[in-house]
Design a protein around this motif. Structure first.
Motif, PDB file in Angstrom:
ATOM      1  N   ALA A   1       0.657  -1.356  -0.005  1.00  0.00           N
ATOM      2  CA  ALA A   1      -0.151   0.056   0.015  1.00  0.00           C
ATOM      3  C   ALA A   1       0.859   1.255  -0.117  1.00  0.00           C
ATOM      4  CB  ALA A   1      -1.053   0.027   1.154  1.00  0.00           C
ATOM      5  N   VAL A   2       0.471   2.280  -0.652  1.00  0.00           N
ATOM      6  CA  VAL A   2       1.061   3.420  -0.782  1.00  0.00           C
ATOM      7  C   VAL A   2       1.014   4.398   0.359  1.00  0.00           C
ATOM      8  CG1 VAL A   2       1.188   5.839  -1.870  1.00  0.00           C
ATOM      9  CG2 VAL A   2       1.093   3.524  -3.060  1.00  0.00           C
ATOM     10  N   THR A   3       1.970   4.968   1.180  1.00  0.00           N
ATOM     11  CA  THR A   3       1.731   5.758   2.429  1.00  0.00           C
ATOM     12  C   THR A   3       2.363   7.039   2.248  1.00  0.00           C
ATOM     13  OG1 THR A   3       3.589   4.882   3.522  1.00  0.00           O
ATOM     14  CG2 THR A   3       1.610   3.725   3.996  1.00  0.00           C
ATOM     15  N   ILE A   4       1.399   8.057   2.797  1.00  0.00           N
ATOM     16  CA  ILE A   4       2.249   9.352   2.780  1.00  0.00           C
ATOM     17  C   ILE A   4       2.064   9.891   4.096  1.00  0.00           C
ATOM     18  CG2 ILE A   4       1.497  11.646   2.111  1.00  0.00           C
ATOM     19  CD1 ILE A   4       0.445  10.612  -0.450  1.00  0.00           C
ATOM     20  N   THR A   5       3.070  10.282   4.543  1.00  0.00           N
ATOM     21  CA  THR A   5       3.463  10.798   5.816  1.00  0.00           C
ATOM     22  C   THR A   5       3.525  12.107   6.206  1.00  0.00           C
ATOM     23  OG1 THR A   5       6.125  10.587   5.482  1.00  0.00           O
ATOM     24  CG2 THR A   5       4.846   8.770   6.489  1.00  0.00           C
TER      25      THR A   5
ATOM     26  N   GLU B   1       1.248  11.533  18.088  1.00  0.00           N
ATOM     27  CA  GLU B   1       1.387  11.058  19.572  1.00  0.00           C
ATOM     28  C   GLU B   1       1.825   9.565  19.525  1.00  0.00           C
ATOM     29  OE1 GLU B   1       0.553  14.645  21.181  1.00  0.00           O
ATOM     30  OE2 GLU B   1       0.829  12.994  22.276  1.00  0.00           O
ATOM     31  N   CYS B   2       1.425   9.071  18.721  1.00  0.00           N
ATOM     32  CA  CYS B   2       1.650   7.361  18.996  1.00  0.00           C
ATOM     33  C   CYS B   2       2.294   6.642  17.809  1.00  0.00           C
ATOM     34  CB  CYS B   2       0.517   6.533  19.352  1.00  0.00           C
ATOM     35  SG  CYS B   2      -0.551   6.698  17.604  1.00  0.00           S
ATOM     36  N   ALA B   3       2.520   7.564  16.690  1.00  0.00           N
ATOM     37  CA  ALA B   3       3.328   7.144  15.436  1.00  0.00           C
ATOM     38  C   ALA B   3       2.799   5.893  14.548  1.00  0.00           C
ATOM     39  CB  ALA B   3       4.938   6.758  15.934  1.00  0.00           C
TER      40      ALA B   3
ATOM     41  N   CYS C   1      -7.140  10.080  16.171  1.00  0.00           N
ATOM     42  CA  CYS C   1      -6.329   8.685  15.647  1.00  0.00           C
ATOM     43  C   CYS C   1      -7.251   7.678  16.467  1.00  0.00           C
ATOM     44  CB  CYS C   1      -5.111   8.812  16.359  1.00  0.00           C
ATOM     45  SG  CYS C   1      -4.052   7.474  16.333  1.00  0.00           S
ATOM     46  N   ARG C   2      -7.373   6.401  15.868  1.00  0.00           N
ATOM     47  CA  ARG C   2      -7.882   5.404  16.248  1.00  0.00           C
ATOM     48  C   ARG C   2      -7.182   4.524  17.403  1.00  0.00           C
ATOM     49  NH1 ARG C   2      -7.907   0.451  12.172  1.00  0.00           N
ATOM     50  NH2 ARG C   2      -5.589   0.692  11.666  1.00  0.00           N
ATOM     51  N   PHE C   3      -6.113   4.627  17.480  1.00  0.00           N
ATOM     52  CA  PHE C   3      -5.163   4.177  18.436  1.00  0.00           C
ATOM     53  C   PHE C   3      -5.116   4.779  19.690  1.00  0.00           C
ATOM     54  CE2 PHE C   3      -3.896   0.921  15.722  1.00  0.00           C
ATOM     55  CZ  PHE C   3      -3.747   1.638  14.388  1.00  0.00           C
ATOM     56  N   CYS C   4      -4.710   6.203  19.639  1.00  0.00           N
ATOM     57  CA  CYS C   4      -4.452   6.933  20.954  1.00  0.00           C
ATOM     58  C   CYS C   4      -5.352   8.147  21.261  1.00  0.00           C
ATOM     59  CB  CYS C   4      -2.958   7.507  21.175  1.00  0.00           C
ATOM     60  SG  CYS C   4      -2.950   8.717  19.413  1.00  0.00           S
ATOM     61  N   ARG C   5      -6.474   8.347  20.027  1.00  0.00           N
ATOM     62  CA  ARG C   5      -7.511   9.189  20.466  1.00  0.00           C
ATOM     63  C   ARG C   5      -7.021  10.492  20.148  1.00  0.00           C
ATOM     64  NH1 ARG C   5     -11.599   6.787  18.760  1.00  0.00           N
ATOM     65  NH2 ARG C   5     -12.771   8.104  19.531  1.00  0.00           N
ATOM     66  N   HIS C   6      -5.869  11.004  19.419  1.00  0.00           N
ATOM     67  CA  HIS C   6      -5.337  12.343  19.250  1.00  0.00           C
ATOM     68  C   HIS C   6      -6.143  12.918  18.211  1.00  0.00           C
ATOM     69  CE1 HIS C   6      -2.600  15.336  18.489  1.00  0.00           C
ATOM     70  NE2 HIS C   6      -2.457  15.013  17.308  1.00  0.00           N
ATOM     71  N   ALA C   7      -6.661  14.102  18.592  1.00  0.00           N
ATOM     72  CA  ALA C   7      -7.314  14.944  17.632  1.00  0.00           C
ATOM     73  C   ALA C   7      -6.445  15.778  16.615  1.00  0.00           C
ATOM     74  CB  ALA C   7      -8.131  15.738  18.353  1.00  0.00           C
ATOM     75  N   PHE C   8      -6.697  15.551  15.344  1.00  0.00           N
ATOM     76  CA  PHE C   8      -5.743  16.053  14.177  1.00  0.00           C
ATOM     77  C   PHE C   8      -6.461  17.621  14.178  1.00  0.00           C
ATOM     78  CE2 PHE C   8      -2.961  12.700  13.305  1.00  0.00           C
ATOM     79  CZ  PHE C   8      -3.848  11.555  13.387  1.00  0.00           C
ATOM     80  N   THR C   9      -5.637  18.536  13.895  1.00  0.00           N
ATOM     81  CA  THR C   9      -6.355  19.835  13.616  1.00  0.00           C
ATOM     82  C   THR C   9      -6.022  20.212  12.141  1.00  0.00           C
ATOM     83  OG1 THR C   9      -4.380  21.043  14.274  1.00  0.00           O
ATOM     84  CG2 THR C   9      -6.088  20.687  15.960  1.00  0.00           C
TER      85      THR C   9
END
Length: 98
Positions: free
Chosen positions: A56-60, A78-80, A90-98
């Motif tokens: 799969a293609v990933t863009i960071t 937060e969790c990388a 984020c579904r892993f650590c619940r960090h909210a993206f702005t």
């Protein structure tokens, strides 16, 4: 005429083994000559696919993008972990993206 059809079908089995199952085509061609192209084709269909899975293609980057093709992902600060670009949380650590 019948021999040409038999050889053609055996050749098709060898090509299918190489292109669609990730196996060597020559042994499958020889096997289909020995046991028949129909039986060798059925064995080939029953065999496991040895081709490597598509990556799969990933863009960071942190910029937002619309996904109308491959799934683009970004890294959570937060969790990388990799999450989809369109994700708001984020579904892993619940960090909210702005």
């Amino acid at each position: 005429m019948l021999i040409a059809v038999y050889l053609g079908l055996a050749f098709i089995v060898g090509i299918a083994a190489q292109n669609y199952r990730g196996r060597r085509g020559t042994p499958w061609f020889l096997l289909s000559l020995i046991i028949s192209p129909l039986l060798a084709g059925l064995l080939l269909l029953a065999s496991k696919d040895k081709r490597p899975a598509a990556v799969a293609v990933t863009i960071t980057s942190s910029e937002e993008r619309a996904t109308n093709g491959p799934i683009f992902e970004k890294t959570c600060p937060e969790c990388a972990e990799q999450v989809k670009v369109d994700a708001k949380i984020c579904r892993f650590c619940r960090h909210a993206f702005t």
